[in-house]
Design an enzyme around this catalytic site. Structure first.
Site, PDB file in Angstrom:
ATOM      1  N   GLY A 129       0.835  -1.209   0.000  1.00  0.00           N
ATOM      2  CA  GLY A 129       0.000   0.000   0.000  1.00  0.00           C
ATOM      3  C   GLY A 129       0.860   1.244   0.000  1.00  0.00           C
ATOM      4  N   SER A 131       1.207   3.458  -3.301  1.00  0.00           N
ATOM      5  CA  SER A 131       0.638   4.474  -4.207  1.00  0.00           C
ATOM      6  C   SER A 131      -0.717   4.973  -3.737  1.00  0.00           C
ATOM      7  CB  SER A 131       0.460   3.891  -5.612  1.00  0.00           C
ATOM      8  OG  SER A 131       1.673   3.384  -6.080  1.00  0.00           O
ATOM      9  N   SER A 163      -1.679  -4.336  -5.714  1.00  0.00           N
ATOM     10  CA  SER A 163      -1.720  -5.683  -6.298  1.00  0.00           C
ATOM     11  C   SER A 163      -2.028  -6.714  -5.216  1.00  0.00           C
ATOM     12  CB  SER A 163      -0.381  -6.037  -6.940  1.00  0.00           C
ATOM     13  OG  SER A 163      -0.019  -5.072  -7.890  1.00  0.00           O
ATOM     14  N   GLU A 246      12.583  -4.203  -4.689  1.00  0.00           N
ATOM     15  CA  GLU A 246      11.560  -4.342  -5.726  1.00  0.00           C
ATOM     16  C   GLU A 246      12.164  -4.142  -7.118  1.00  0.00           C
ATOM     17  OE1 GLU A 246       8.185  -1.799  -5.094  1.00  0.00           O
ATOM     18  OE2 GLU A 246       7.030  -2.709  -6.707  1.00  0.00           O
TER      19      GLU A 246
HETATM   20  C1  LIG Z   1       0.743  -3.569 -12.774  1.00  0.00           C
HETATM   21  C2  LIG Z   1       0.937  -2.562 -11.698  1.00  0.00           C
HETATM   22  C3  LIG Z   1       0.980  -2.986 -10.385  1.00  0.00           C
HETATM   23  C4  LIG Z   1       1.145  -2.054  -9.358  1.00  0.00           C
HETATM   24  N1  LIG Z   1       1.131  -2.524  -8.068  1.00  0.00           N
HETATM   25  C5  LIG Z   1       1.244  -1.638  -7.062  1.00  0.00           C
HETATM   26  C6  LIG Z   1       1.157  -2.095  -5.713  1.00  0.00           C
HETATM   27  O1  LIG Z   1       0.987  -3.288  -5.429  1.00  0.00           O
HETATM   28  N2  LIG Z   1       1.238  -1.187  -4.722  1.00  0.00           N
HETATM   29  C7  LIG Z   1       1.444   0.137  -4.979  1.00  0.00           C
HETATM   30  O2  LIG Z   1       1.554   0.892  -4.023  1.00  0.00           O
HETATM   31  N3  LIG Z   1       1.507   0.613  -6.248  1.00  0.00           N
HETATM   32  C8  LIG Z   1       1.404  -0.244  -7.296  1.00  0.00           C
HETATM   33  N4  LIG Z   1       1.453   0.222  -8.596  1.00  0.00           N
HETATM   34  C9  LIG Z   1       1.529   1.659  -8.829  1.00  0.00           C
HETATM   35  C10 LIG Z   1       2.822   2.162  -9.421  1.00  0.00           C
HETATM   36  O3  LIG Z   1       3.854   2.114  -8.473  1.00  0.00           O
HETATM   37  C11 LIG Z   1       2.541   3.592  -9.922  1.00  0.00           C
HETATM   38  O4  LIG Z   1       1.589   3.480 -10.969  1.00  0.00           O
HETATM   39  C12 LIG Z   1       3.787   4.272 -10.443  1.00  0.00           C
HETATM   40  O5  LIG Z   1       4.658   4.555  -9.379  1.00  0.00           O
HETATM   41  C13 LIG Z   1       3.475   5.557 -11.224  1.00  0.00           C
HETATM   42  O6  LIG Z   1       2.694   6.428 -10.474  1.00  0.00           O
HETATM   43  P1  LIG Z   1       1.339   7.078 -11.081  1.00  0.00           P
HETATM   44  O7  LIG Z   1       0.535   5.961 -11.682  1.00  0.00           O
HETATM   45  O8  LIG Z   1       0.717   7.901 -10.006  1.00  0.00           O
HETATM   46  O9  LIG Z   1       1.793   8.014 -12.274  1.00  0.00           O
HETATM   47  P2  LIG Z   1       2.303   9.528 -12.169  1.00  0.00           P
HETATM   48  O10 LIG Z   1       3.255   9.655 -11.053  1.00  0.00           O
HETATM   49  O11 LIG Z   1       1.111  10.425 -12.197  1.00  0.00           O
HETATM   50  O12 LIG Z   1       3.092   9.657 -13.513  1.00  0.00           O
HETATM   51  C14 LIG Z   1       2.476   9.940 -14.772  1.00  0.00           C
HETATM   52  C15 LIG Z   1       3.575  10.163 -15.806  1.00  0.00           C
HETATM   53  O13 LIG Z   1       4.380  11.309 -15.440  1.00  0.00           O
HETATM   54  C16 LIG Z   1       5.755  10.936 -15.365  1.00  0.00           C
HETATM   55  N5  LIG Z   1       6.440  11.660 -14.290  1.00  0.00           N
HETATM   56  C17 LIG Z   1       5.950  11.909 -13.041  1.00  0.00           C
HETATM   57  N6  LIG Z   1       6.886  12.584 -12.310  1.00  0.00           N
HETATM   58  C18 LIG Z   1       7.985  12.748 -13.106  1.00  0.00           C
HETATM   59  C19 LIG Z   1       9.265  13.347 -12.931  1.00  0.00           C
HETATM   60  N7  LIG Z   1       9.605  13.917 -11.791  1.00  0.00           N
HETATM   61  N8  LIG Z   1      10.142  13.306 -13.962  1.00  0.00           N
HETATM   62  C20 LIG Z   1       9.809  12.727 -15.151  1.00  0.00           C
HETATM   63  N9  LIG Z   1       8.586  12.163 -15.382  1.00  0.00           N
HETATM   64  C21 LIG Z   1       7.699  12.159 -14.383  1.00  0.00           C
HETATM   65  C22 LIG Z   1       5.718   9.459 -15.039  1.00  0.00           C
HETATM   66  O14 LIG Z   1       6.921   8.826 -15.385  1.00  0.00           O
HETATM   67  C23 LIG Z   1       4.549   8.984 -15.886  1.00  0.00           C
HETATM   68  O15 LIG Z   1       4.912   8.777 -17.220  1.00  0.00           O
HETATM   69  C24 LIG Z   1       1.282  -0.671  -9.645  1.00  0.00           C
HETATM   70  C25 LIG Z   1       1.248  -0.233 -10.970  1.00  0.00           C
HETATM   71  C26 LIG Z   1       1.070  -1.160 -11.990  1.00  0.00           C
HETATM   72  C27 LIG Z   1       1.016  -0.663 -13.402  1.00  0.00           C
END
Ligand SMILES: Cc1cc2nc3c(=O)[nH]c(=O)nc-3n(C[C@H](O)[C@H](O)[C@H](O)COP(=O)(O)OP(=O)(O)OC[C@H]3O[C@@H](n4cnc5c(N)ncnc54)[C@H](O)[C@@H]3O)c2cc1C
Length: 384
Positions: A129, A131, A163, A246
């Site tokens: 937990g 994100s 997940s 991870e």
């Molecule tokens: C299959 C899958 C399983 C997952 N499982 C888990 C889980 O079990 N537990 C959990 O906690 N999370 C989980 N996640 C979440 C995952 O860690 C986040 O989706 C990821 O960290 C990206 O965050 P966001 O989706 O909020 O995108 P955002 O942070 O909103 O990013 C959107 C876009 O902006 C870009 N961006 C943002 N900031 C910057 C920066 N400073 N410089 C350059 N580019 C930037 C990003 O690279 C991306 O392309 C999972 C995600 C997936 C796809």
């Protein structure tokens, strides 16, 4: 740095290979991606077999219930289990590959004794937990609050993309314990029991049709203070340990699986005539080189980690970046070989292609990995 295997390591490999050859043919078929309770039972059943045979927690410290094997033996384990087509860790991913190792290196003796053996024995599943809707890449922006009430923290907020939350017993949870502190400073790492009152799990359906992850809502959930790993407000440092596992080791075995798929794709191309296309052949050749290089990089990372007590360094970000892109390219190439058949969801590789898209996002996006490589390996100035 020594990338060669010793005679003892080769002997370990031979024993493991023989064991796998004996047990794998008798395994039941894997349940459908939609049926998470059945998949949990299947994944934990496999974990129990590994435990009984002495192959669980190979590289975990002995006092954490592990075998105290070297990281190289663990690498051999990953290589051989993937080569043999053994079941994937599945629902056990978080417990075995990052929550467990974090507790092993940061938890107290009581915490190690409470949480680690059930992971190794295949009795408890963990989820992550971290994100939140407004805190993904910018993880330290998380807002889920926790305040002290006697011997408990009371937690309210929400998490997303969790997940395996549907079938998890425990959650490695990040909460904000000091809203007044600078954002990286006021965070705490807790182990939250998933059956505590006030937790609502709402599964999310993915492009590939599975409900692999979920939204998790927390309404005044009580978590004992004794479940805190590390000090209060020191959770960011503990989180860096979790993320280094991870990114550094959690996907390593999959490189071997990808090399197996690549060989199958080449076989299929030879069979259906696509092999005559020189551009496709070059593409497959380049991918082969890419996966071989990733395996070498893994060996190098493991060899380096031996000198730092097993915690993977920033080399894990280089691996995660390269691997997640190579995986996407592999399944794109597989689709090209299959032609129109690649649209059939029942066809092998089609679901893998859809899910490969998520690898450049999960565990930190490629852009974030590039930032880490730029700042921490190349020493370039910060862009923000
Ligand atoms: C299959 C899958 C399983 C997952 N499982 C888990 C889980 O079990 N537990 C959990 O906690 N999370 C989980 N996640 C979440 C995952 O860690 C986040 O989706 C990821 O960290 C990206 O965050 P966001 O989706 O909020 O995108 P955002 O942070 O909103 O990013 C959107 C876009 O902006 C870009 N961006 C943002 N900031 C910057 C920066 N400073 N410089 C350059 N580019 C930037 C990003 O690279 C991306 O392309 C999972 C995600 C997936 C796809």
């Amino acid at each position: 740095m020594d990338l060669t295997y010793t005679p003892e390591e080769e002997e370990f490999r031979a024993r493991l290979r023989a064991w796998l050859a004996g047990v794998l043919p008798a395994l039941p078929p894997k349940p459908s991606p939609d049926d998470w309770p059945a998949r949990r039972a299947y994944d934990l059943g496999w974990q129990r077999r590994l435990y009984d045979a002495g192959y669980a927690g190979l590289h975990w410290p002995v006092d954490a219930g592990g075998r105290g094997a070297t990281p190289t033996q663990h690498l051999i384990y990953l290589e051989e289990t993937e080569k043999a087509g053994a079941p994937y860790v599945g629902a056990n991913f978080v417990g075995l590959l990052h929550a467990g190792p974090t507790i092993a290196s940061e938890g107290s003796a009581e915490q190690r004794a409470r949480w680690l053996p059930p992971v190794l024995r295949g009795e408890e599943v963990w989820c992550q937990g971290f994100s939140e809707p407004g805190a993904g890449s910018d993880l330290a922006a998380l807002r889920t609050r926790a305040w002290r009430d006697g011997d408990d923290y009371v937690v309210s907020g929400s998490k997303i993309w969790t997940s395996h939350a549907e079938v998890a017993d425990w959650c490695e949870l990040l909460v904000r314990t000091d809203p007044g502190a600078r954002k990286h400073r006021g965070i705490t790492w807790l182990a939250m029991p998933m059956d505590a009152p006030g937790i609502t799990v709402r599964p999310l359906r993915t492009l590939a049709g599975s409900t692999e992850f979920a939204e998790v809502f927390l309404d005044e959930v009580r978590v004992p203070v004794a479940n805190r790993v590390g000090a209060e407000n020191d959770g960011w440092r503990v989180t860096m340990v979790t993320l280094s596992y991870e990114r550094g080791t959690a996907f390593v075995g999959e490189v071997v699986a990808c090399r197996r798929v690549l060989a199958e794709v080449a076989r299929e191309a030879r069979k259906n005539g696509r092999w005559d296309d020189v551009v496709l052949r070059r593409r497959l050749g380049r991918l082969n080189a890419e996966f071989r290089a990733l395996w070498r990089l893994t060996q190098w990372n493991v060899s380096e980690a031996q000198g730092t007590g097993g915690v993977p360094g920033v080399g894990g970000s280089v691996f995660k970046l390269g691997y997640s892109h190579a995986r996407q390219e592999l399944f794109d190439a597989a689709a090209e070989v299959l032609g129109p058949e690649a649209l059939d969801l029942g066809r092998e590789w089609t679901l893998d292609r859809l899910s490969s898209l998520s690898y450049t996002i999960a565990a930190g996006t490629s852009q974030i990995q590039r930032n880490i490589v730029a700042e921490r390996i190349l020493g370039l100035p910060r862009g923000r």
